[in-house]
Design a protein around this motif. Structure first.
Motif, mmCIF file in Angstrom:
data_model
loop_
_atom_site.group_PDB
_atom_site.id
_atom_site.type_symbol
_atom_site.label_atom_id
_atom_site.label_comp_id
_atom_site.label_asym_id
_atom_site.label_seq_id
_atom_site.Cartn_x
_atom_site.Cartn_y
_atom_site.Cartn_z
ATOM 1 N N LEU A 296 -8.043 48.984 -1.316
ATOM 2 C CA LEU A 296 -8.790 47.829 -1.068
ATOM 3 C C LEU A 296 -9.080 46.951 -2.164
ATOM 4 N N TRP A 297 -8.516 45.757 -2.098
ATOM 5 C CA TRP A 297 -8.544 44.729 -3.202
ATOM 6 C C TRP A 297 -9.382 43.611 -3.212
ATOM 7 N N LYS A 298 -9.378 42.905 -1.852
ATOM 8 C CA LYS A 298 -10.211 41.804 -1.576
ATOM 9 C C LYS A 298 -10.997 42.112 -0.068
ATOM 10 N N VAL A 299 -12.115 41.639 -0.049
ATOM 11 C CA VAL A 299 -12.492 41.771 1.525
ATOM 12 C C VAL A 299 -13.400 40.426 1.570
ATOM 13 N N VAL A 300 -13.318 39.808 2.980
ATOM 14 C CA VAL A 300 -14.347 38.819 3.218
ATOM 15 C C VAL A 300 -15.016 39.409 4.253
ATOM 16 N N ASN A 301 -16.128 39.311 4.481
ATOM 17 C CA ASN A 301 -17.134 39.666 5.378
ATOM 18 C C ASN A 301 -17.537 38.185 6.317
ATOM 19 N N ALA A 302 -17.146 38.037 7.258
ATOM 20 C CA ALA A 302 -17.566 36.555 8.151
ATOM 21 C C ALA A 302 -19.126 36.375 7.984
ATOM 22 N N GLN A 303 -19.678 35.414 7.669
ATOM 23 C CA GLN A 303 -20.860 34.937 7.846
ATOM 24 C C GLN A 303 -21.553 35.216 9.123
ATOM 25 N N TYR A 304 -21.070 35.010 10.024
ATOM 26 C CA TYR A 304 -21.449 34.865 11.333
ATOM 27 C C TYR A 304 -21.199 36.288 12.231
ATOM 28 N N ALA A 305 -20.932 37.324 11.222
ATOM 29 C CA ALA A 305 -21.028 38.588 11.896
ATOM 30 C C ALA A 305 -22.183 39.136 12.548
ATOM 31 N N GLY A 306 -22.285 39.634 13.685
ATOM 32 C CA GLY A 306 -23.539 39.863 14.241
ATOM 33 C C GLY A 306 -24.124 38.482 14.858
ATOM 34 N N LEU A 307 -25.321 38.812 15.649
ATOM 35 C CA LEU A 307 -25.865 37.562 16.141
ATOM 36 C C LEU A 307 -26.981 36.903 15.228
ATOM 37 N N GLN A 308 -27.473 37.431 14.123
ATOM 38 C CA GLN A 308 -28.388 36.798 13.303
ATOM 39 C C GLN A 308 -28.019 35.547 12.674
ATOM 40 N N GLN A 309 -26.564 35.461 12.271
ATOM 41 C CA GLN A 309 -26.047 34.514 11.451
ATOM 42 C C GLN A 309 -24.997 33.528 11.957
ATOM 43 N N LEU A 310 -25.196 33.203 13.447
ATOM 44 C CA LEU A 310 -24.115 32.610 13.946
ATOM 45 C C LEU A 310 -24.007 31.114 13.125
ATOM 46 N N PRO A 311 -22.726 30.668 13.331
ATOM 47 C CA PRO A 311 -22.586 29.228 12.644
ATOM 48 C C PRO A 311 -23.029 28.386 13.584
ATOM 49 N N GLU A 312 -23.206 27.024 12.876
ATOM 50 C CA GLU A 312 -23.975 26.031 13.551
ATOM 51 C C GLU A 312 -22.750 25.597 14.823
ATOM 52 N N PRO A 313 -23.650 25.410 16.009
ATOM 53 C CA PRO A 313 -22.870 25.197 17.132
ATOM 54 C C PRO A 313 -21.661 24.028 17.018
ATOM 55 N N GLN A 314 -20.350 24.418 17.498
ATOM 56 C CA GLN A 314 -19.336 23.588 17.563
ATOM 57 C C GLN A 314 -19.602 22.483 19.017
ATOM 58 N N THR A 315 -19.833 21.229 18.951
ATOM 59 C CA THR A 315 -19.889 20.671 20.009
ATOM 60 C C THR A 315 -18.858 19.909 20.774
ATOM 61 N N GLN A 316 -17.667 19.901 20.027
ATOM 62 C CA GLN A 316 -16.562 19.644 20.672
ATOM 63 C C GLN A 316 -15.394 20.379 19.872
ATOM 64 N N GLY A 317 -14.137 20.601 20.627
ATOM 65 C CA GLY A 317 -13.091 21.212 20.083
ATOM 66 C C GLY A 317 -12.400 22.280 20.952
ATOM 67 N N LYS A 318 -11.924 23.090 20.263
ATOM 68 C CA LYS A 318 -11.257 24.599 21.102
ATOM 69 C C LYS A 318 -12.386 25.672 21.090
ATOM 70 N N TYR A 319 -12.370 26.327 22.368
ATOM 71 C CA TYR A 319 -13.096 27.563 22.196
ATOM 72 C C TYR A 319 -12.387 28.689 22.967
ATOM 73 N N LYS A 320 -12.540 29.837 22.879
ATOM 74 C CA LYS A 320 -12.199 31.109 23.677
ATOM 75 C C LYS A 320 -13.429 31.790 24.323
#
Length: 502
Positions: A296-320
């Motif tokens: 392991l050389w580099k690791v990026v953990n998403a800030q929104y992993a889990g439900l406690q740190q979800l990103p600000e809502p995206q009001t328009q664009g693409k969703y899955k």
């Protein structure tokens, strides 16, 4: 180039598996761009038929004989289903080996003869001058116990290695998805990272190793290739060039380069190494791990992993939005007739996540059933506003082994876009705004019944990732950089290394 999806290692009733060959090819075409239906053909160093091994030896010998007796029919059927630019098939069969590990041989030639040999390398040599490769699989099993034999490994005949299947993940002895089959646990000496650390070069592939005629069964392993077109020759060229990576199920689209050289490449670099990664996933991207020489050389953990740190809502664009069906108590299969309608938005794409009934190896009580996975799983039609499908689900095998089916809708819209799902006469309607707040479930009957789950909507910035790193340190004459992608739903991608020579 085109990113294509396949399964190069799966089984059906042509040997000691189950299910009809034509149906296996049909379900492969529903979810994949290419596949190879593999027959079990030989085991030159099979254990003797001693007490306790009678069933093991007998079902193998019976399966081998069944393939030999029907080889011409199998080969002709696979040939017939190969339609360039529509759906591609490859010919192949499998050789077991206690000493060298199990391999399946693949070729672009419809003239592949069924012959026997003492080892994978001997088999490839005997099949010359046909273009043939031998793909090692479930490599992390115990050495000498049908795990890999890295000392005998040859890059010239095995440009790719199967690193994930129903058997589990062979990347490392601490990777997700350990091996629970009767063949035993993982051994760190035989893992993929161990081979990379020893300087071996190969591409990564996933395939199901499904034994009941359902290639591409969701979650059991698939392979991605980067090819110039959807033809045998182009996909074959990509395999030889190692432009491949493994996925568990979700079609996670990846591009990974070092100084502009794509995964699988060997590139000469005397100075700084510039690494670039571009990922379009199917769920929240949870973690990105970059490895150098298997460490392991580099690791990026998403800030929104889990439900406690979800990103600000995206009001328009693409969703899955993933729509999942299943649960309940049906042992014989519950048939879903479904449709979707989107108002105030556009359906950009629909990805199916269909499973077959799971079989990894025969057991004494099992009986041949050609229709075991004649399930009717199909995306019937879709447009910018609607979709229609049918599928069959079963009671989950255990609380850790789902038998659900799903579709992933990529939607262009905003928080007011409204998705209506109708299944078996019941309709459920939610806005993207509601689904950004959380998932919604509903049951078909009052108790212990089948259910539908409309998952939390994933905004585009949460299922996409771009990363750039640089490295000035040479560790070896050939440094190998590979990447692991993990989503919050435990779907993975393992990207073949770029091999940097200096």
């Amino acid at each position: 180039m085109k990113l294509l999806w396949g399964d190069l290692h799966n089984h059906c009733g042509i040997t000691y598996g189950f299910g009809d060959l034509e149906n296996a090819l049909s379900v492969a075409k529903e979810q994949l761009d290419f596949c190879a239906i593999i027959g079990h053909a030989m085991w030159p160093d099979m254990p003797e038929r001693t007490e306790g091994l009678e069933f093991l030896v007998d079902f193998h010998l019976k399966g081998f004989a069944k393939l030999r007796g029907n080889w011409e029919h199998v080969r002709e059927t696979v040939k017939t289903w190969n339609v360039p630019h529509e759906f591609v098939t490859f010919q192949g069969y499998e050789i077991h080996s206690s000493e060298f590990g199990d391999h399946h041989v693949l070729t672009t030639s419809d003239e592949l003869p069924l012959i026997e040999a003492g080892s994978p390398s001997e088999l490839v040599a005997a099949l010359a001058p046909l273009p043939v490769i031998a793909v090692p699989h479930h490599v992390s099993y115990t050495p000498g116990y049908r795990g890999a034999n890295w000392e005998a490994f040859s890059e010239s005949i095995s440009p790719v290695v199967e690193v994930y299947s129903k058997h589990g993940c062979s990347m490392s002895d601490s990777s997700a998805y350990p091996c629970w089959h009767t063949m035993g646990p993982r051994d760190s000496r035989n893992t993929v990272v161990s081979a990379i650390r020893s300087g071996r070069k190969f591409g990564f592939a996933g395939s199901t190793d499904h034994h009941a005629g359902y290639p591409g069964s969701y979650g059991d392993g698939r392979v991605a290739v980067l090819a110039t077109e959807k033809t045998r020759d182009a996909i074959w060229e990509a395999l030889l060039a190692r432009r491949t990576y493994a996925i568990t199920g979700d079609k996670i689209a990846c591009s990974f380069t070092v100084n502009g050289a794509i995964f699988g490449s060997e590139v000469k670099v005397d100075g700084r190494r510039e690494l670039k990664l571009d990922v379009t996933g199917c769920d929240f991207i949870d973690k990105v791990s970059v490895y150098k020489n298997g460490v392991l050389w580099k690791v990026v953990n998403a800030q929104y992993a889990g439900l406690q740190q979800l990103p600000e809502p995206q009001t328009q664009g693409k969703y899955k939005v993933r729509v999942e069906m299943g649960w309940g108590d049906s042992q014989t299969g519950y048939v879903w007739q479904g449709s979707a309608r989107l108002d105030k938005g556009q359906i950009v794409s629909v990805e199916t996540c269909f499973r077959g009934q799971s079989v990894l190896a025969p057991t004494p009580e099992m009986r041949d059933n050609p229709d075991i996975n004649l399930l009717g799983n199909k995306l019937i039609a879709w447009s910018e506003q609607t979709a229609e499908w049918t599928c069959t689900t079963f009671k989950n095998v255990s609380t850790r082994h789902p038998q659900t089916a799903a579709l992933i809708f990529e939607i262009e819209g905003d928080t007011n876009s409204q998705l209506s799902i109708e299944v078996n006469g019941q309709t459920f309607t939610y806005t993207i705004g509601e689904l950004l707040e959380g998932s919604r479930s509903a049951h078909m009957l009052p108790h212990s019944s089948e259910a539908i789950l409309v998952h939390r909507a994933v905004p585009e910035h949460a299922y996409c990732f771009q990363g750039e790193w640089h490295d000035d340190e040479k560790e070896r004459d050939c440094d190998a950089y590979h990447v692991e992608i993990r989503q919050t739903n435990e779907q993975y991608a393992w990207i073949t290394p770029v091999f940097v020579i200096s």
